[in-house]
Design an enzyme around this catalytic site. Structure first.
Site, PDB file in Angstrom:
ATOM      1  N   GLU A  38     -28.671  31.223   3.244  1.00 41.17           N
ATOM      2  CA  GLU A  38     -27.537  31.722   4.027  1.00 41.17           C
ATOM      3  C   GLU A  38     -26.551  30.542   4.183  1.00 41.17           C
ATOM      4  O   GLU A  38     -26.986  29.387   4.346  1.00 41.17           O
ATOM      5  CB  GLU A  38     -28.102  32.138   5.398  1.00 41.17           C
ATOM      6  CG  GLU A  38     -27.136  32.674   6.414  1.00 41.17           C
ATOM      7  CD  GLU A  38     -27.881  32.997   7.743  1.00 41.17           C
ATOM      8  OE1 GLU A  38     -29.005  32.497   7.960  1.00 41.17           O
ATOM      9  OE2 GLU A  38     -27.323  33.763   8.545  1.00 41.17           O
ATOM     10  N   LYS A 109     -24.273  40.781   6.838  1.00 43.11           N
ATOM     11  CA  LYS A 109     -25.459  40.721   7.715  1.00 43.11           C
ATOM     12  C   LYS A 109     -25.365  41.715   8.871  1.00 43.11           C
ATOM     13  O   LYS A 109     -24.391  41.704   9.636  1.00 43.11           O
ATOM     14  CB  LYS A 109     -25.610  39.292   8.248  1.00 43.11           C
ATOM     15  CG  LYS A 109     -26.892  39.035   9.045  1.00 43.11           C
ATOM     16  CD  LYS A 109     -26.965  37.545   9.416  1.00 43.11           C
ATOM     17  CE  LYS A 109     -28.239  37.162  10.114  1.00 43.11           C
ATOM     18  NZ  LYS A 109     -28.289  35.701  10.397  1.00 43.11           N
ATOM     19  N   CYS A 142     -31.458  36.487   6.576  1.00 47.33           N
ATOM     20  CA  CYS A 142     -32.180  35.785   7.641  1.00 47.33           C
ATOM     21  C   CYS A 142     -32.702  36.708   8.739  1.00 47.33           C
ATOM     22  O   CYS A 142     -33.626  37.459   8.506  1.00 47.33           O
ATOM     23  CB  CYS A 142     -31.313  34.651   8.193  1.00 47.33           C
ATOM     24  SG  CYS A 142     -32.342  33.372   8.979  1.00 47.33           S
ATOM     25  N   VAL A 169     -34.599  29.102  11.926  1.00 43.95           N
ATOM     26  CA  VAL A 169     -34.926  28.076  12.920  1.00 43.95           C
ATOM     27  C   VAL A 169     -36.168  28.459  13.726  1.00 43.95           C
ATOM     28  O   VAL A 169     -36.896  27.592  14.192  1.00 43.95           O
ATOM     29  CB  VAL A 169     -33.733  27.771  13.860  1.00 43.95           C
ATOM     30  CG1 VAL A 169     -32.634  27.039  13.126  1.00 43.95           C
ATOM     31  CG2 VAL A 169     -33.194  29.028  14.516  1.00 43.95           C
TER      32      VAL A 169
HETATM   33  C1  ACM Z   1     -30.672  33.298  11.370  1.00 48.30           C
HETATM   34  O1  ACM Z   1     -30.487  34.502  11.297  1.00 48.30           O
HETATM   35  N1  ACM Z   1     -29.888  32.433  10.765  1.00 48.30           N
HETATM   36  C2  ACM Z   1     -31.815  32.765  12.113  1.00 48.30           C
END
Ligand code: ACM
Length: 266
Positions: A38, A109, A142, A169
């Site tokens: 990402e 996203k 992510c 993270v």
């Molecule tokens: C994330 O969605 N970058 C943790």
């Protein structure tokens, strides 16, 4: 067929440098589907809206998509990678899919994480699957993994492979993705980044690495370290992802009972 992902530590704001690094790493590959993290060319931790505006790009006309198209053409690669997108005065956390033939598609996203909610608009593309010579490829980004509906929606649309650009993270995703793969019988390629960003006072983001390629039976085929730059590859057979029967009585798609899942869609 050969699939892979490239885990590295992007330098915030240094698009050219980061893209050069990607280009060099991908020189080693040929005829491969490869996933990048990402925000792989920009870095992740934006301080303010101005930085988002400066670093976001039009898709597919922008610098990063064009650079990926060039790499894909030169090496016969299919590449999926994440970047901040500017569209109609809005900003999205997006991923592009390019191949030797050029631009293939875009995903925005769906489930934004943490301060992404300050800077980006929740994606409006929905989950998409593209039919390629590498099989049917879907994308989620992510934190989308935290919502089982993401992988399920891709599987119902026929995805064999989930490409998963990430900047993880939290520690949970590497253990969770095998379950997503098992319950949907899909391959998943999670491309995470390494390193630490401390661009905001009192807020350190430490990225967990551990990029991985997982099979439809929930096995981790290959997993990267927490902290090193690594190019992972694996030979996979996508036909395994098309067999959704578990035994003569159970098929994980046709056994679903959507008429009883109403609250899921509320
Ligand atoms: C994330 O969605 N970058 C943790």
């Amino acid at each position: 067929m050969l699939v892979g992902c490239y885990q590295f530590e992007p330098v915030f704001g240094e698009k050219e440098e980061n893209l050069l690094k990607v280009k060099k790493a991908l020189q080693k590959l040929k005829n491969c589907l490869v996933v990048l993290p990402e925000f792989f060319a920009t870095g992740y931790q934006f301080r303010n809206h101005e930085e988002v505006q400066i670093l976001s790009e039009d898709i597919p006309e922008g610098y990063t998509t064009k650079a990926l198209e060039e790499i894909a053409k030169a090496k016969g690669l299919y590449i999926i990678g994440g970047l901040p997108e500017r569209f109609n005065n809005r900003y999205y956390n997006s991923a592009v899919f390019v191949g030797p033939e050029g631009f293939i598609g875009l995903y925005r996203k769906t489930h934004l994480f943490f301060e992404e909610k300050i800077f980006f608009t929740p994606g409006d593309t929905g989950f998409r699957v593209w039919n390629t010579e590498f099989g049917r490829v879907g994308i989620m980004i992510c934190f989308d993994w935290f919502f089982p509906e993401s992988a399920r929606t891709l599987a119902i649309q026929g995805a064999d492979i989930i490409a998963h650009p990430s900047n993880l993270v939290l520690p949970y995703c590497p253990q969770a993705m095998p379950v997503r793969c098992l319950e949907n019988r899909v391959f998943a390629i999670t491309a995470n980044r390494t390193g630490v960003e401390r661009r905001k006072q009192g807020q350190e983001l430490r990225f967990i690495g551990k990029s991985q390629i997982v099979s439809p039976d929930g096995k981790v085929i290959v997993r990267a370290s927490e902290d090193r730059e690594e190019l992972l590859t694996a030979e996979i057979d996508v036909s395994i992802a098309r067999e959704k029967s578990i035994n003569p009585y159970n098929n994980l798609l046709s056994d679903r009972r959507p008429s009883l899942y109403g609250p899921l869609c509320a």
